[in-house]
Design an enzyme around this catalytic site. Structure first.
Site, PDB file in Angstrom:
ATOM      1  CG  ASN A   1      18.832  -4.627   5.292  1.00  0.00           C
ATOM      2  OD1 ASN A   1      18.092  -4.363   4.337  1.00  0.00           O
ATOM      3  ND2 ASN A   1      19.714  -5.604   5.244  1.00  0.00           N
TER       4      ASN A   1
ATOM      5  CB  SER B   1      17.680 -11.267  10.363  1.00  0.00           C
ATOM      6  OG  SER B   1      18.023 -12.628  10.445  1.00  0.00           O
TER       7      SER B   1
ATOM      8  CG  ASP C   1      23.668  -8.386   4.782  1.00  0.00           C
ATOM      9  OD1 ASP C   1      22.833  -7.470   4.743  1.00  0.00           O
ATOM     10  OD2 ASP C   1      24.025  -9.029   3.775  1.00  0.00           O
TER      11      ASP C   1
HETATM   12  C1  GAR Z   1      13.479  -9.546   0.294  1.00  0.00           C
HETATM   13  O1  GAR Z   1      13.504 -10.942   0.394  1.00  0.00           O
HETATM   14  C2  GAR Z   1      14.552  -8.928   1.168  1.00  0.00           C
HETATM   15  O2  GAR Z   1      14.756  -9.603   2.360  1.00  0.00           O
HETATM   16  C3  GAR Z   1      15.752  -9.055   0.263  1.00  0.00           C
HETATM   17  O3  GAR Z   1      15.279  -8.740  -1.003  1.00  0.00           O
HETATM   18  C4  GAR Z   1      13.892  -9.095  -1.102  1.00  0.00           C
HETATM   19  C5  GAR Z   1      13.139  -7.886  -1.559  1.00  0.00           C
HETATM   20  O4  GAR Z   1      11.806  -8.210  -1.835  1.00  0.00           O
HETATM   21  N1  GAR Z   1      16.809  -8.186   0.683  1.00  0.00           N
HETATM   22  C6  GAR Z   1      18.088  -8.475   0.522  1.00  0.00           C
HETATM   23  O5  GAR Z   1      18.489  -9.502  -0.008  1.00  0.00           O
HETATM   24  C7  GAR Z   1      19.027  -7.428   1.051  1.00  0.00           C
HETATM   25  N2  GAR Z   1      20.364  -7.921   1.085  1.00  0.00           N
HETATM   26  P1  GAR Z   1      10.715  -7.062  -1.994  1.00  0.00           P
HETATM   27  O6  GAR Z   1      11.270  -6.038  -2.989  1.00  0.00           O
HETATM   28  O7  GAR Z   1       9.525  -7.783  -2.553  1.00  0.00           O
HETATM   29  O8  GAR Z   1      10.470  -6.460  -0.653  1.00  0.00           O
END
Ligand code: GAR
Length: 208
Positions: free
Chosen positions: A107, A136, A145
């Protein structure tokens, strides 16, 4: 060539980074399928453009979390993946699901774990007055997480930054570290053992 299934819920910019790296022959793996829990996720379009299979497993179609995860697992396993990569997949997974993919599910989380597990990480970092923030990549375990961190990227938070500015700065780093860690996994250099992450046979130090 390792087989990768990517789970998304939204824009899919991290998925795009993985697809770009794969098409440049630099991932050591192939994104064979992209599965979303949201039919409208733009990442599904990115997947189609890259020639990956797509599927939607919609939250509302299942009576509970167990039924949803069972359906999701069926579809994922149909693609016989070596790796499941969560890329902005905004759903909590059941312990049985997580155990099934233990050691082969990654993740990316937009904070310097163990700080700011959960949601609204950028806002929380700004409100706390942090001068530093980041992202991370970690193995997924039953603790939300909370799995062992493999690699982090740090960015500054400047005076007066808003959430969107910080999010954009972090995303650029996400797009660098997620493909890198995925490549390590595909090359067989990365493992999870005894609840710890190992790279090239060395235990990675816990973060925090
Ligand atoms: C990213 O910032 C990722 O780290 C976060 O969602 C966004 C997705 O962006 N993930 C989380 O918050 C998971 N708990 P993307 O769809 O443009 O890759």
């Amino acid at each position: 060539m390792k087989r990768i299934v990517v789970l998304i819920s939204g824009s899919g910019s991290n998925l795009q980074a993985l697809l770009d790296c794969a098409s440049a022959g630099q991932l050591g793996g192939e994104v064979v399928a992209v599965i979303s829990n949201k039919a409208e996720a733009y990442g599904l379009e990115r997947a189609r453009l890259a020639g990956a299979a797509t599927a939607v497993v919609a939250n509302g179609d299942y009576p509970d979390r167990e039924a949803f995860d069972a359906a999701l697992m069926d579809i994922i396993d149909g693609y016989q993946p070596d790796l499941v990569a969560l890329a902005g997949f905004m759903r909590i997974l059941t312990p049985g699901f997580v155990r099934h993919y233990q050691g082969r599910m990654l993740n990316i989380h937009p904070s310097l774990l163990p700080k700011y597990q959960g949601l609204h990480t950028h806002r929380r970092a700004i409100e706390a007055g942090d001068g530093e923030h980041g992202a991370s990549v970690h193995f997924v375990t039953e603790e939300l997480d909370g799995g062992p961190v493999i690699l982090q990227a740090r960015v500054p938070i400047f005076e007066g930054d808003d959430e969107a500015q910080v999010a954009a700065r972090v995303l650029v780093q996400e797009h660098a570290i997620y493909p890198l860690v995925t490549r390590w996994f595909c090359e067989g250099r990365l493992a999870m053992q005894d609840g710890k992450a190992w790279l090239d046979g060395h235990e990675l130090p816990p973060q925090g």
